[in-house]
Motif scaffolding. Structure first.
Motif, PDB file in Angstrom:
ATOM      1  N   GLU A  37       4.188   7.138 -23.295  1.00  0.00           N
ATOM      2  CA  GLU A  37       4.720   8.346 -23.933  1.00  0.00           C
ATOM      3  C   GLU A  37       4.413   9.594 -23.115  1.00  0.00           C
ATOM      4  O   GLU A  37       3.756  10.529 -23.580  1.00  0.00           O
ATOM      5  N   ILE A  38       4.893   9.611 -21.896  1.00  0.00           N
ATOM      6  CA  ILE A  38       4.733  10.790 -21.046  1.00  0.00           C
ATOM      7  C   ILE A  38       6.019  11.035 -20.278  1.00  0.00           C
ATOM      8  O   ILE A  38       6.699  10.114 -19.840  1.00  0.00           O
ATOM      9  N   ASN A  39       6.370  12.320 -20.166  1.00  0.00           N
ATOM     10  CA  ASN A  39       7.537  12.723 -19.367  1.00  0.00           C
ATOM     11  C   ASN A  39       8.820  12.000 -19.742  1.00  0.00           C
ATOM     12  O   ASN A  39       9.576  11.559 -18.886  1.00  0.00           O
ATOM     13  N   LYS A  40       9.086  11.871 -21.022  1.00  0.00           N
ATOM     14  CA  LYS A  40      10.322  11.211 -21.450  1.00  0.00           C
ATOM     15  C   LYS A  40      11.521  12.129 -21.230  1.00  0.00           C
ATOM     16  O   LYS A  40      11.448  13.342 -21.370  1.00  0.00           O
ATOM     17  N   ASN A  41      12.648  11.518 -20.897  1.00  0.00           N
ATOM     18  CA  ASN A  41      13.945  12.198 -20.833  1.00  0.00           C
ATOM     19  C   ASN A  41      13.975  13.378 -19.866  1.00  0.00           C
ATOM     20  O   ASN A  41      14.415  14.475 -20.212  1.00  0.00           O
ATOM     21  N   ILE A  42      13.496  13.185 -18.656  1.00  0.00           N
ATOM     22  CA  ILE A  42      13.631  14.215 -17.645  1.00  0.00           C
ATOM     23  C   ILE A  42      14.363  13.615 -16.447  1.00  0.00           C
ATOM     24  O   ILE A  42      14.422  12.408 -16.272  1.00  0.00           O
ATOM     25  N   THR A  43      14.947  14.494 -15.641  1.00  0.00           N
ATOM     26  CA  THR A  43      15.604  14.018 -14.424  1.00  0.00           C
ATOM     27  C   THR A  43      14.559  13.972 -13.315  1.00  0.00           C
ATOM     28  O   THR A  43      13.786  14.913 -13.146  1.00  0.00           O
ATOM     29  N   PHE A  44      14.554  12.884 -12.563  1.00  0.00           N
ATOM     30  CA  PHE A  44      13.480  12.694 -11.604  1.00  0.00           C
ATOM     31  C   PHE A  44      13.867  13.186 -10.214  1.00  0.00           C
ATOM     32  O   PHE A  44      14.240  12.414  -9.349  1.00  0.00           O
ATOM     33  N   PHE A  84       6.210   0.862 -10.347  1.00  0.00           N
ATOM     34  CA  PHE A  84       7.516   1.479 -10.124  1.00  0.00           C
ATOM     35  C   PHE A  84       7.399   2.988  -9.971  1.00  0.00           C
ATOM     36  O   PHE A  84       6.623   3.645 -10.676  1.00  0.00           O
ATOM     37  N   SER A  85       8.201   3.522  -9.077  1.00  0.00           N
ATOM     38  CA  SER A  85       8.320   4.969  -8.958  1.00  0.00           C
ATOM     39  C   SER A  85       9.022   5.516 -10.198  1.00  0.00           C
ATOM     40  O   SER A  85       9.942   4.875 -10.731  1.00  0.00           O
ATOM     41  N   PRO A  86       8.626   6.700 -10.679  1.00  0.00           N
ATOM     42  CA  PRO A  86       9.334   7.312 -11.805  1.00  0.00           C
ATOM     43  C   PRO A  86      10.818   7.514 -11.531  1.00  0.00           C
ATOM     44  O   PRO A  86      11.625   7.553 -12.456  1.00  0.00           O
ATOM     45  N   SER A  87      11.186   7.621 -10.240  1.00  0.00           N
ATOM     46  CA  SER A  87      12.580   7.889  -9.876  1.00  0.00           C
ATOM     47  C   SER A  87      13.451   6.642  -9.822  1.00  0.00           C
ATOM     48  O   SER A  87      14.659   6.729  -9.637  1.00  0.00           O
ATOM     49  N   VAL A  88      12.849   5.453  -9.987  1.00  0.00           N
ATOM     50  CA  VAL A  88      13.594   4.195  -9.920  1.00  0.00           C
ATOM     51  C   VAL A  88      13.715   3.577 -11.308  1.00  0.00           C
ATOM     52  O   VAL A  88      12.700   3.354 -11.975  1.00  0.00           O
ATOM     53  N   PRO A  89      14.923   3.312 -11.796  1.00  0.00           N
ATOM     54  CA  PRO A  89      15.077   2.656 -13.106  1.00  0.00           C
ATOM     55  C   PRO A  89      14.477   1.253 -13.079  1.00  0.00           C
ATOM     56  O   PRO A  89      14.971   0.376 -12.375  1.00  0.00           O
ATOM     57  N   LYS A  90      13.428   1.063 -13.834  1.00  0.00           N
ATOM     58  CA  LYS A  90      12.738  -0.232 -13.846  1.00  0.00           C
ATOM     59  C   LYS A  90      13.672  -1.364 -14.254  1.00  0.00           C
ATOM     60  O   LYS A  90      13.610  -2.469 -13.713  1.00  0.00           O
ATOM     61  N   GLU A  91      14.563  -1.083 -15.211  1.00  0.00           N
ATOM     62  CA  GLU A  91      15.434  -2.133 -15.739  1.00  0.00           C
ATOM     63  C   GLU A  91      16.434  -2.651 -14.708  1.00  0.00           C
ATOM     64  O   GLU A  91      17.038  -3.706 -14.894  1.00  0.00           O
ATOM     65  N   ALA A 100       0.791  -1.225   0.000  1.00  0.00           N
ATOM     66  CA  ALA A 100       0.000   0.000   0.000  1.00  0.00           C
ATOM     67  C   ALA A 100       0.826   1.278   0.000  1.00  0.00           C
ATOM     68  O   ALA A 100       0.370   2.314  -0.484  1.00  0.00           O
ATOM     69  N   VAL A 101       2.049   1.204   0.544  1.00  0.00           N
ATOM     70  CA  VAL A 101       2.879   2.394   0.688  1.00  0.00           C
ATOM     71  C   VAL A 101       4.319   2.066   0.322  1.00  0.00           C
ATOM     72  O   VAL A 101       4.829   1.007   0.694  1.00  0.00           O
ATOM     73  N   GLY A 102       4.971   2.959  -0.404  1.00  0.00           N
ATOM     74  CA  GLY A 102       6.374   2.777  -0.737  1.00  0.00           C
ATOM     75  C   GLY A 102       7.272   3.149   0.430  1.00  0.00           C
ATOM     76  O   GLY A 102       6.804   3.618   1.478  1.00  0.00           O
ATOM     77  N   SER A 103       8.575   2.981   0.246  1.00  0.00           N
ATOM     78  CA  SER A 103       9.518   3.240   1.342  1.00  0.00           C
ATOM     79  C   SER A 103       9.626   4.727   1.681  1.00  0.00           C
ATOM     80  O   SER A 103      10.056   5.096   2.766  1.00  0.00           O
ATOM     81  N   ASN A 104       9.245   5.588   0.746  1.00  0.00           N
ATOM     82  CA  ASN A 104       9.200   7.021   1.008  1.00  0.00           C
ATOM     83  C   ASN A 104       8.198   7.668   0.041  1.00  0.00           C
ATOM     84  O   ASN A 104       7.590   6.973  -0.787  1.00  0.00           O
ATOM     85  N   GLU A 105       8.021   8.973   0.148  1.00  0.00           N
ATOM     86  CA  GLU A 105       7.006   9.659  -0.658  1.00  0.00           C
ATOM     87  C   GLU A 105       7.282   9.539  -2.155  1.00  0.00           C
ATOM     88  O   GLU A 105       6.356   9.394  -2.957  1.00  0.00           O
ATOM     89  N   MET A 106       8.565   9.569  -2.538  1.00  0.00           N
ATOM     90  CA  MET A 106       8.912   9.489  -3.954  1.00  0.00           C
ATOM     91  C   MET A 106       8.731   8.085  -4.520  1.00  0.00           C
ATOM     92  O   MET A 106       8.828   7.888  -5.728  1.00  0.00           O
ATOM     93  N   LYS A 107       8.469   7.105  -3.654  1.00  0.00           N
ATOM     94  CA  LYS A 107       8.260   5.738  -4.110  1.00  0.00           C
ATOM     95  C   LYS A 107       6.843   5.248  -3.802  1.00  0.00           C
ATOM     96  O   LYS A 107       6.587   4.050  -3.766  1.00  0.00           O
ATOM     97  N   THR A 108       5.930   6.199  -3.587  1.00  0.00           N
ATOM     98  CA  THR A 108       4.553   5.843  -3.237  1.00  0.00           C
ATOM     99  C   THR A 108       3.578   6.358  -4.292  1.00  0.00           C
ATOM    100  O   THR A 108       3.466   7.569  -4.515  1.00  0.00           O
ATOM    101  N   TYR A 109       2.892   5.428  -4.933  1.00  0.00           N
ATOM    102  CA  TYR A 109       1.888   5.759  -5.941  1.00  0.00           C
ATOM    103  C   TYR A 109       0.760   6.559  -5.287  1.00  0.00           C
ATOM    104  O   TYR A 109       0.434   6.357  -4.119  1.00  0.00           O
ATOM    105  N   LYS A 110       0.151   7.466  -6.044  1.00  0.00           N
ATOM    106  CA  LYS A 110      -0.906   8.316  -5.501  1.00  0.00           C
ATOM    107  C   LYS A 110      -2.011   7.466  -4.881  1.00  0.00           C
ATOM    108  O   LYS A 110      -2.469   6.505  -5.485  1.00  0.00           O
ATOM    109  N   THR A 111      -2.415   7.820  -3.683  1.00  0.00           N
ATOM    110  CA  THR A 111      -3.365   7.003  -2.938  1.00  0.00           C
ATOM    111  C   THR A 111      -4.696   6.829  -3.670  1.00  0.00           C
ATOM    112  O   THR A 111      -5.265   5.730  -3.686  1.00  0.00           O
TER     113      THR A 111
END
Length: 350
Positions: A313-320, A286-293, A186-197
C-alpha cells in the motif's frame, strides 16, 4: 512443408521468450523449416534450441547502413518464406516481413502494420494464466495458423560439456560445490530497473543470516562500479560469502554457471528470464516502472516468486517516470517482503 521466419529483435529476454513460438510451430507443422531473425547479442541464448533450424543475424552493419540493410532484405527475399511471424512489430521489422514476399505475414496490431501484413493481432489487456501476457501475447500470434493457446515455457539448452567446464571453473575459483550457490542479479538493465544498492545489500545480509551460502554476482562490465557498491554495503560476514572476482563475460559460461546455482535472486531482467528457462528458482525484484503482470512468468509462490511496489500500500496509481520510480524505490524497503524472501530461501536453498 512450410518455411517460416520469426522476427524478434532487441533484448535477450524478449528473444528468449519468443522461442515458445518455435515449439508450438513444430508441434503443428513437424516438417516445417523454422528460422529466427535476431541481433547478435542474443545468439547464445537460443543456441542448441531443438526447435530452431536456422538463426539469421541482423548485424550492426545492416542496422546502421541503408545499403547494407537493402542487401540484407534481398537475402531474406531469396529464402522464399511461406510465413513470417513478427513478434517485434516495429517499422524496421515490418519492412523485413513485407519485403520477404511471404503470403502469410503476422504481427501485433499497429496502424502502419495493417498496410503491409496479412494478419494483425490485438493483444489481450488482461492475463488469464500464470504464464503472463509475455507468453500469452506471443501465442496469440499463432492464432491465424489455427494453433490454439498452450502454456509453453522458454527453455535454454546447456550441454554436458558446458556443465563440466563450469564445474571446473567454479572449483578453480575456490567455490565449494557441496555448498549452496546463489546467483545475484546485482544490477538492472538501467537505473530505473535497479533496486537501491543499500537495500539489496540488506537482502544479501539476510540471505547469509538464514543459510550458509556462496554468492555470485551477475552484471555487465560497465556496471561493475554499481556491483561494487552493493558489495561494499554488505556486512563483513556477507562479504566473505561473495565471490566478487568470479565474473563470466561470455553468456554461455554465465548460463552454465547459473544452471549449477540453487537460485537466482535480484533485479528483474534478462538474467531472471534465463534462470527460469534453466529451471533455476527465482526471487525477482521488479522495478516500479515495469508492470509485474507482464513479466512475472510462471509465478507459483515457491520456486518462482516476485515482489513489486504495487504489492504493498504505497505509491498507488501514479505514473512511473524517473522521479516517481526513484521515490518508489526509496519506499520499497526489504522489510516489506522479508518474510516472503525467507520462505523462498527455506524452500529452495538446501
Amino acid at each position: 512443408m512450410k518455411k517460416v521466419l520469426v522476427i524478434q529483435k532487441k533484448r535477450i529476454g524478449d528473444v528468449l521468450t519468443s522461442t515458445i513460438i518455435f515449439e508450438a510451430l513444430k508441434e503443428k507443422f513437424p516438417e516445417s523449416e523454422l528460422h529466427y531473425l535476431i541481433y547478435s547479442n542474443a545468439v547464445e541464448v537460443v543456441k542448441n534450441n531443438p526447435y530452431i533450424d536456422k538463426i539469421i543475424v541482423l548485424d550492426n552493419k545492416a542496422r546502421k547502413s541503408k545499403i547494407a540493410f537493402m542487401k540484407f532484405l534481398f537475402i531474406i527475399k531469396k529464402e522464399k518464406y511461406d510465413i513470417v511471424i513478427d513478434a517485434y512489430g516495429k517499422p524496421n521489422s515490418v519492412l523485413i516481413g513485407w519485403f520477404s514476399g511471404a503470403k502469410k505475414t503476422i504481427t501485433f496490431y499497429k496502424n502502419y502494420a495493417n498496410w503491409f501484413y496479412s494478419d494483425t493481432i490485438y493483444r489481450t489487456e488482461k492475463s488469464f494464466s500464470s504464464a503472463t501476457r509475455a507468453i500469452e501475447h506471443r501465442m496469440q500470434l499463432l492464432e491465424p495458423l489455427e494453433i490454439k493457446y498452450k502454456e509453453i515455457a522458454p527453455k535454454i539448452v546447456i550441454t554436458d560439456i558446458e556443465i563440466e567446464a563450469a564445474i571446473a571453473d567454479l572449483v578453480n575459483s575456490k567455490i565449494d560445490l557441496s555448498r549452496p550457490i546463489i546467483m545475484i542479479s546485482a544490477v538492472g538493465s538501467n537505473e530505473m530497473k535497479t533496486y537501491k544498492t543499500e537495500y539489496l545489500a540488506e537482502i544479501l545480509n539476510e540471505i547469509c543470516n538464514q543459510k550458509e551460502v556462496q554468492l555470485l554476482f551477475n552484471y555487465l562490465p560497465y556496471q561493475k562500479e554499481i556491483a561494487m557498491e552493493v558489495y561494499n554495503s554488505c556486512n563483513e560476514n556477507t562479504k566473505r560469502s561473495i565471490f566478487i572476482d568470479y565474473y563470466k563475460e561470455n553468456l554461455r559460461d554465465f548460463l552454465a554457471a547459473t544452471k549449477l546455482c540453487q537460485a537466482l535472486i535480484g533485479n528483474e531482467g534478462g538474467a531472471t528470464n534465463m534462470a527460469k528457462a534453466l529451471s533455476v528458482p527465482t526471487f525477482t525484484l521488479f522495478s516500479p516502472s515495469v508492470p509485474k503482470e507482464d513479466w512475472n512468468m510462471f509465478e507459483n509462490g515457491t520456486t518462482n516468486v516476485s515482489v513489486h511496489v504495487n504489492d504493498y500500500e504505497i505509491n498507488k496509481n501514479i505514473t512511473f517516470n524517473e522521479e516517481d520510480t526513484a521515490l518508489s524505490y526509496l519506499k520499497f524497503k526489504p522489510e516489506l517482503f522479508k518474510e516472503k524472501l525467507i520462505n523462498f530461501i527455506n524452500h529452495n536453498i538446501k
